[in-house]
Design a protein around this motif. Structure first.
Motif, mmCIF file in Angstrom:
data_model
loop_
_atom_site.group_PDB
_atom_site.id
_atom_site.type_symbol
_atom_site.label_atom_id
_atom_site.label_comp_id
_atom_site.label_asym_id
_atom_site.label_seq_id
_atom_site.Cartn_x
_atom_site.Cartn_y
_atom_site.Cartn_z
ATOM 1 N N ARG A 1 0.830 -1.198 0.000
ATOM 2 C CA ARG A 1 0.000 0.000 0.000
ATOM 3 C C ARG A 1 0.870 1.256 0.000
ATOM 4 N NH1 ARG A 1 -3.314 3.328 3.614
ATOM 5 N NH2 ARG A 1 -5.109 4.021 2.385
ATOM 6 N N ILE A 2 0.621 2.120 -0.973
ATOM 7 C CA ILE A 2 1.362 3.376 -1.089
ATOM 8 C C ILE A 2 0.377 4.535 -0.983
ATOM 9 C CG2 ILE A 2 2.819 4.825 -2.545
ATOM 10 C CD1 ILE A 2 3.873 2.339 -3.884
ATOM 11 N N VAL A 3 0.614 5.413 -0.034
ATOM 12 C CA VAL A 3 -0.156 6.651 0.044
ATOM 13 C C VAL A 3 0.593 7.725 -0.735
ATOM 14 C CG1 VAL A 3 -0.944 8.512 1.546
ATOM 15 C CG2 VAL A 3 -1.299 6.133 2.226
ATOM 16 N N ILE A 4 -0.091 8.329 -1.691
ATOM 17 C CA ILE A 4 0.465 9.416 -2.489
ATOM 18 C C ILE A 4 -0.251 10.696 -2.089
ATOM 19 C CG2 ILE A 4 0.818 10.342 -4.804
ATOM 20 C CD1 ILE A 4 0.754 7.489 -5.868
ATOM 21 N N HIS A 5 0.482 11.629 -1.504
ATOM 22 C CA HIS A 5 -0.113 12.914 -1.119
ATOM 23 C C HIS A 5 0.292 13.946 -2.151
ATOM 24 C CE1 HIS A 5 -1.296 16.452 1.131
ATOM 25 N NE2 HIS A 5 -1.918 15.669 1.993
ATOM 26 N N THR A 6 -0.704 14.537 -2.811
ATOM 27 C CA THR A 6 -0.433 15.423 -3.941
ATOM 28 C C THR A 6 -0.413 16.898 -3.557
ATOM 29 O OG1 THR A 6 -2.785 15.603 -4.515
ATOM 30 C CG2 THR A 6 -1.542 13.759 -5.474
ATOM 31 N N GLY A 7 -0.644 17.219 -2.291
ATOM 32 C CA GLY A 7 -0.731 18.612 -1.885
ATOM 33 C C GLY A 7 0.558 19.147 -1.306
ATOM 34 N N ALA A 8 0.538 20.432 -0.992
ATOM 35 C CA ALA A 8 1.641 21.118 -0.319
ATOM 36 C C ALA A 8 1.127 22.487 0.102
ATOM 37 C CB ALA A 8 2.862 21.267 -1.220
ATOM 38 N N GLY A 9 1.644 22.994 1.217
ATOM 39 C CA GLY A 9 1.213 24.289 1.687
ATOM 40 C C GLY A 9 1.563 25.419 0.736
ATOM 41 N N HIS A 10 2.632 25.231 -0.029
ATOM 42 C CA HIS A 10 3.098 26.258 -0.954
ATOM 43 C C HIS A 10 2.853 25.784 -2.388
ATOM 44 C CE1 HIS A 10 5.272 29.471 -2.721
ATOM 45 N NE2 HIS A 10 5.963 29.785 -1.641
ATOM 46 N N VAL B 1 -4.186 11.115 -1.942
ATOM 47 C CA VAL B 1 -4.753 11.992 -0.929
ATOM 48 C C VAL B 1 -4.311 13.409 -1.270
ATOM 49 C CG1 VAL B 1 -4.850 12.528 1.539
ATOM 50 C CG2 VAL B 1 -4.584 10.153 0.783
ATOM 51 N N ASP B 2 -5.191 14.385 -1.031
ATOM 52 C CA ASP B 2 -4.800 15.763 -1.302
ATOM 53 C C ASP B 2 -5.105 16.643 -0.098
ATOM 54 O OD1 ASP B 2 -7.541 16.278 -1.361
ATOM 55 O OD2 ASP B 2 -7.656 16.220 -3.543
ATOM 56 N N ASP B 3 -5.007 17.935 -0.288
ATOM 57 C CA ASP B 3 -5.168 18.859 0.834
ATOM 58 C C ASP B 3 -6.608 18.974 1.324
ATOM 59 O OD1 ASP B 3 -2.501 19.491 1.106
ATOM 60 O OD2 ASP B 3 -2.573 21.113 -0.364
ATOM 61 N N THR B 4 -7.560 18.302 0.648
ATOM 62 C CA THR B 4 -8.925 18.315 1.165
ATOM 63 C C THR B 4 -9.027 17.513 2.460
ATOM 64 O OG1 THR B 4 -9.545 16.402 -0.193
ATOM 65 C CG2 THR B 4 -9.914 18.605 -1.134
ATOM 66 N N VAL B 5 -8.063 16.628 2.693
ATOM 67 C CA VAL B 5 -7.988 15.938 3.991
ATOM 68 C C VAL B 5 -7.271 16.889 4.943
ATOM 69 C CG1 VAL B 5 -7.206 13.898 5.245
ATOM 70 C CG2 VAL B 5 -7.896 13.700 2.845
ATOM 71 N N SER B 6 -8.037 17.788 5.521
ATOM 72 C CA SER B 6 -7.456 18.847 6.344
ATOM 73 C C SER B 6 -7.401 18.490 7.823
ATOM 74 C CB SER B 6 -8.235 20.151 6.153
ATOM 75 O OG SER B 6 -9.600 19.964 6.474
ATOM 76 N N ASP B 7 -8.156 17.481 8.234
ATOM 77 C CA ASP B 7 -8.134 17.065 9.627
ATOM 78 C C ASP B 7 -6.859 16.254 9.883
ATOM 79 O OD1 ASP B 7 -9.758 16.574 12.255
ATOM 80 O OD2 ASP B 7 -9.013 14.608 11.631
ATOM 81 N N PHE C 1 5.311 5.928 1.175
ATOM 82 C CA PHE C 1 4.717 7.251 0.979
ATOM 83 C C PHE C 1 5.428 7.945 -0.172
ATOM 84 C CE2 PHE C 1 4.908 11.829 1.453
ATOM 85 C CZ PHE C 1 3.584 12.177 1.656
ATOM 86 N N ILE C 2 4.655 8.610 -1.036
ATOM 87 C CA ILE C 2 5.194 9.438 -2.110
ATOM 88 C C ILE C 2 4.490 10.786 -2.039
ATOM 89 C CG2 ILE C 2 5.441 9.739 -4.604
ATOM 90 C CD1 ILE C 2 5.388 6.680 -4.871
ATOM 91 N N GLY C 3 5.252 11.864 -2.160
ATOM 92 C CA GLY C 3 4.611 13.171 -2.110
ATOM 93 C C GLY C 3 5.562 14.307 -2.383
ATOM 94 N N ASN C 4 5.027 15.516 -2.291
ATOM 95 C CA ASN C 4 5.811 16.722 -2.496
ATOM 96 C C ASN C 4 6.635 17.045 -1.252
ATOM 97 O OD1 ASN C 4 4.627 17.359 -5.111
ATOM 98 N ND2 ASN C 4 2.753 17.847 -3.985
ATOM 99 N N ASP C 5 7.443 18.082 -1.382
ATOM 100 C CA ASP C 5 8.207 18.614 -0.251
ATOM 101 C C ASP C 5 7.219 19.344 0.661
ATOM 102 O OD1 ASP C 5 10.015 19.896 1.449
ATOM 103 O OD2 ASP C 5 10.446 21.471 -0.015
ATOM 104 N N SER C 6 6.617 18.602 1.597
ATOM 105 C CA SER C 6 5.567 19.178 2.435
ATOM 106 C C SER C 6 5.433 18.389 3.730
ATOM 107 C CB SER C 6 4.224 19.191 1.681
ATOM 108 O OG SER C 6 3.801 17.874 1.392
ATOM 109 N N GLY C 7 4.562 18.872 4.613
ATOM 110 C CA GLY C 7 4.421 18.291 5.930
ATOM 111 C C GLY C 7 4.051 16.823 5.974
#
Length: 316
Positions: A176-185, A212-218, A232-238
């Motif tokens: 299972r790989i979670v890919i987060h496509t969001g970033a604060g900037h 997963v994207d930034d709509t998961v704000s909780d 996990f794969i994602g941008n330079d973000s939290g």
């Protein structure tokens, strides 16, 4: 750090500043957990630190504050600063009676806030003459990874912090790989359509990606999602730093920032860096119409690096 007076009944009080993003607070958590074992610790941070502290460092108190100088744009429009809130913050901090205050940033604004807090000792990394505001000045050798700065602060306090501070230590052998496509900037977001293409290639290889994207704000929901991942794969973000804290191997797509400054702290972390640019590292905004350093990374180039990373066996 100064000892409390003999008639004091409380442990020494430590003020910690980390006024920036989710990833920055996550990188501070190992220090905060260690400090709270022997000190009464209060963190000044944005409100998003609340759920993180409740979950990972419940002994640490929080003073929520959004510093105007942490905005990406217009941060020095002083007439728009929340002066009443700043005055209230000063009163709150001075009432705390802090024995010491620290910041892991070589930031004169942090050092000024430490001085306004009334903390008797003020420890940090001086810059642009801010050393006069500190009672203990630590050497900052070039650009340091934020985690290294927290470790240096811990050393100054007489503690050792581990190189990696994950919450679990099991072998992540699933698919299972979670890919987060969001970033604060915005300039740190690799295009969403490229993430979808990457996910399609992963599925074709037998992996189970979920986007997963930034709509998961909780944050509690986000932590729950990340804790079930094997990679996990994602941008330079939290979220990448949170995944590393949860002992999930990470792959980060870097653009305007440098991995040596902000790569997630996990022994199986990997990354790809965007095209060179004379202005890197960029902290606020891109000097160009678009972040070409990040957009230069094609699906093929990222896929090649991801394949090599997935082929590695996670360490125990």
């Amino acid at each position: 750090m100064a000892k409390p007076s003999p008639d004091s009944s409380h442990p020494p009080r430590l003020l910690v500043l980390e006024l920036w993003g989710l990833g920055d607070v996550t990188l501070a958590l190992p220090f905060l957990r260690r400090a709270s074992a022997s000190l009464q610790v209060t963190l000044v941070a944005k409100p998003h630190a609340g759920p993180l502290l409740a979950r990972f460092a419940p002994e640490v108190g929080l003073v929520p504050f959004i510093a105007p100088w942490t905005a990406f744009r217009g941060k020095y429009r002083l007439h728009r600063w929340p002066w009443r809130e700043l005055a209230a913050l000063r009163r709150t901090l001075r009432a705390g009676g802090f024995d010491a205050g620290i910041s892991a940033r070589a930031d004169p604004r942090d050092h000024a806030l430490l001085t306004l807090s009334g903390a008797r000792e003020r420890i940090g990394f001086p810059r642009a003459g801010s050393g006069r505001l500190l009672t203990k000045r630590l050497p900052c050798i070039g650009l340091m990874h934020r985690a290294e700065q927290w470790r240096a602060l811990a050393t100054a306090m007489g503690w050792d912090l581990p190189r990696f501070a994950s919450e679990s230590h099991g072998v992540r052998s699933g698919r299972r790989i979670v890919i987060h496509t969001g970033a604060g900037h915005p300039v740190r977001r690799w295009p969403i359509e490229r993430y979808h293409a990457l996910a399609a290639r992963l599925r074709a290889e037998g992996w189970e990606p979920s986007l997963v994207d930034d709509t998961v704000s909780d944050l509690d929901t986000l932590v729950d999602v990340l804790s079930t991942a094997d990679r996990f794969i994602g941008n330079d973000s939290g979220p990448g730093h949170l995944a590393a804290l949860l002992d999930v191997p990470t792959f980060t797509i870097f653009g305007p920032q440098r991995p040596e400054l902000f790569a997630p702290q996990h022994p199986d972390a990997a990354w790809i860096e965007g095209a060179p640019c004379e202005y890197k590292p960029c902290f606020d905004a891109c000097r160009f119409a678009q972040p070409d350093c990040l957009l230069s990374l094609s699906v093929d180039s990222v896929w090649s690096r991801v394949q090599a990373w997935l082929a590695r066996q996670p360490r125990t």
